[in-house]
Design a protein around this motif. Structure first.
Motif, PDB file in Angstrom:
ATOM      1  N   ASP A 298       0.854  -1.099  -0.097  1.00 38.43           N
ATOM      2  CA  ASP A 298      -0.094   0.094   0.158  1.00 38.43           C
ATOM      3  C   ASP A 298       0.940   1.345  -0.164  1.00 38.43           C
TER       4      ASP A 298
ATOM      5  N   ASP B 118      -0.354 -12.367   7.396  1.00 42.44           N
ATOM      6  CA  ASP B 118      -1.933 -13.090   7.213  1.00 42.44           C
ATOM      7  C   ASP B 118      -2.486 -13.437   8.845  1.00 42.44           C
TER       8      ASP B 118
ATOM      9  N   SER C 144      -5.396 -12.804   9.699  1.00 42.75           N
ATOM     10  CA  SER C 144      -6.652 -13.260   9.492  1.00 42.75           C
ATOM     11  C   SER C 144      -6.813 -14.714   9.129  1.00 42.75           C
TER      12      SER C 144
ATOM     13  N   ASN D 110      -9.362 -12.747  14.209  1.00 43.34           N
ATOM     14  CA  ASN D 110      -9.903 -11.349  13.704  1.00 43.34           C
ATOM     15  C   ASN D 110      -9.292 -10.322  14.575  1.00 43.34           C
TER      16      ASN D 110
ATOM     17  N   ASP E 136      -2.849  -7.879   8.759  1.00 42.41           N
ATOM     18  CA  ASP E 136      -3.608  -7.586   7.745  1.00 42.41           C
ATOM     19  C   ASP E 136      -4.883  -7.220   8.266  1.00 42.41           C
ATOM     20  N   THR E 137      -5.123  -7.376   9.529  1.00 43.88           N
ATOM     21  CA  THR E 137      -6.374  -7.147  10.105  1.00 43.88           C
ATOM     22  C   THR E 137      -6.458  -5.667  10.514  1.00 43.88           C
TER      23      THR E 137
ATOM     24  N   ALA F 294      -6.764  -3.224   7.789  1.00 39.60           N
ATOM     25  CA  ALA F 294      -8.048  -3.384   7.068  1.00 39.60           C
ATOM     26  C   ALA F 294      -9.003  -2.488   7.793  1.00 39.60           C
ATOM     27  N   ARG F 295      -8.502  -2.370   8.831  1.00 33.85           N
ATOM     28  CA  ARG F 295      -9.544  -1.604  10.145  1.00 33.85           C
ATOM     29  C   ARG F 295      -9.083  -0.141  10.169  1.00 33.85           C
TER      30      ARG F 295
END
Ligand SMILES: [Zn+2]
Length: 420
Positions: free
Chosen positions: A214, A239, A241, A245, A264-265, A268-269
């Motif tokens: 990103d 990873d 996830s 979570n 990654d969780t 994402a948040r």
């Protein structure tokens, strides 16, 4: 039993009883406190966290605390069965019949005792993942993955632990009265080796790591690292996830091998500025030498404990008082008894370690406020508390005893004062 042995048995039982009563009392306080604050979101978080999320955190905390009670009772029963119940004595007797050298008998005894503990812990671990984590929507593990993790963990533990165990038992038998000093050097070297191997060899056995791609997050993080003059070997996304979570970010490795890992969780948040603030907090732990201080404390405590074991090995009352009457010292028995009973005696030091850790958390928060944004860190913390269903209303005594992180309200109040 001789008089010193009976006295030691009495001290052991009293310490065990005191620690179990204290653990059960704290657990009851925690469940009551959390349940009595379940009906309303604390004033400070009104508008930031919904009542539904607050109640989920309360129920999750109560469920986990209740499981910890079962855990305490099972551990205590196993400990008593192995020591005064004669478990270690019976195992040592049976292994003593094997036609192998004493050193290998000692290795087999310590491995057997460790295996018994691990096997008995399995059902609770299963329940934690597939009942509690599942019920609250955190678990993403399949049974196959859980079993694969278990097999890999056991194999890794054997590959790393058994050679170390052989070395320590060999030193105990052959290195003379200062064996504990050499064993300490080996133990510290082993810990540093594991820390060094962890990011590149151990962690990839369990998770996949991909470079952070990103562009926006990357640029923001690289600017933060430059501002704090911190060199890292790479930024990775893990990873997380695959298993749960829950979200997190951490630093790992040494010197040039240092890498930064984001779950990654977490990415994402959180918004970009929130990711930056969370990372600045982790960076604070490094820059303020918290990691180094913890390693130093660990080394000092290990030295004191090994010196203690060096003394106990030669004391007949130590064996007899814990249910293994022996005519002569047996190193494997001493090591097994020491590892089994140590937590009973060190339990009362837990609040000091927690206090030390909470002080570091406040310092890392202040570092993040100086080098990133206190407001963004507050926003990130609120999201993380909500997502992880951490209670906002822990019992103050339970929290003081166990929590490595200060209660949410205390952290956020300090950060808001810094932002103002
Ligand atoms: Zn921290």
């Amino acid at each position: 039993m001789s008089q010193p042995a009976s006295l030691f048995a009495a001290i052991f039982l009293a310490a065990l009883f005191a620690s179990v009563v204290l653990q059960l009392w704290l657990a009851r306080r925690q469940t009551r406190h959390v349940q009595s604050h379940r009906t309303a979101v604390p004033e400070h978080f009104a508008g930031k966290i919904t009542l539904e999320a607050h109640q989920k955190a309360a129920d999750y905390t109560v469920a986990r605390t209740r499981l910890s009670i079962v855990d305490t009772l099972v551990d205590t029963a196993v400990l008593l069965a192995l020591t005064l119940g004669g478990g270690v004595a019976a195992l040592a007797g049976a292994i003593g019949e094997l036609p192998i050298a004493i050193l290998w008998q000692d290795v087999a005894l310590v491995v057997a005792v460790a295996l018994i503990g691990a096997v008995i812990a399995l059902p609770l671990s299963w329940y934690r993942t597939f009942v509690i984590e599942q019920r609250f929507g955190f678990n993403r593990m399949s049974v196959a993955l859980w079993l694969a993790d278990l097999a890999k963990g056991a194999l890794l533990g054997a590959l790393l632990g058994i050679p170390l165990l052989c070395l320590v038992l060999w030193l105990m038998a052959r290195a003379g009265p200062l064996w504990w000093l050499y064993a300490w050097l080996a133990w510290v070297a082993f810990q540093l080796l594991v820390l060094a191997l962890y990011p590149t060899l151990i962690a990839p056995l369990f998770n996949r790591f991909a470079p952070l791609t990103d562009a926006e997050v990357r640029e923001r993080v690289e600017r933060l690292l430059a501002r704090c003059s911190f060199a890292a070997k790479g930024l990775f996304v893990m990873d997380g996830s695959r298993r749960s979570n829950h979200g997190n970010a951490y630093f790992t490795g040494f010197g040039a091998g240092r890498r930064i890992v984001f779950f990654d969780t977490l990415l994402a948040r959180l918004q970009v500025d929130e990711v930056e603030a969370v990372l600045a907090h982790e960076l604070g732990h490094f820059k303020l030498r918290h990691v180094l201080k913890r390693i130093a404390w660990f080394a000092v405590a290990s030295l004191a404990l090994l010196a203690l074991l060096g003394w106990l090995v030669g004391e007949p009352w130590f064996y007899a008082g814990l249910g293994v009457p022996l005519a002569a010292p047996r190193y494997g028995v001493a090591l097994a008894l020491f590892m089994l009973t140590l937590p009973v005696f060190t339990f009362l030091a837990a609040p000091l370690a927690s206090l030390y850790s909470r002080r570091h958390e406040f310092e890392a928060d202040a570092y993040a406020a100086r080098n990133a944004s206190a407001t963004a860190l507050v926003a990130a913390l609120v999201k993380l508390y909500e997502d992880n269903a951490n209670t906002l209303t822990p019992d103050p005594l339970h929290s003081a005893f166990y929590d490595s992180h200060p209660p949410a309200a205390a952290r956020i109040a300090r950060l808001e004062a810094a932002a103002a």
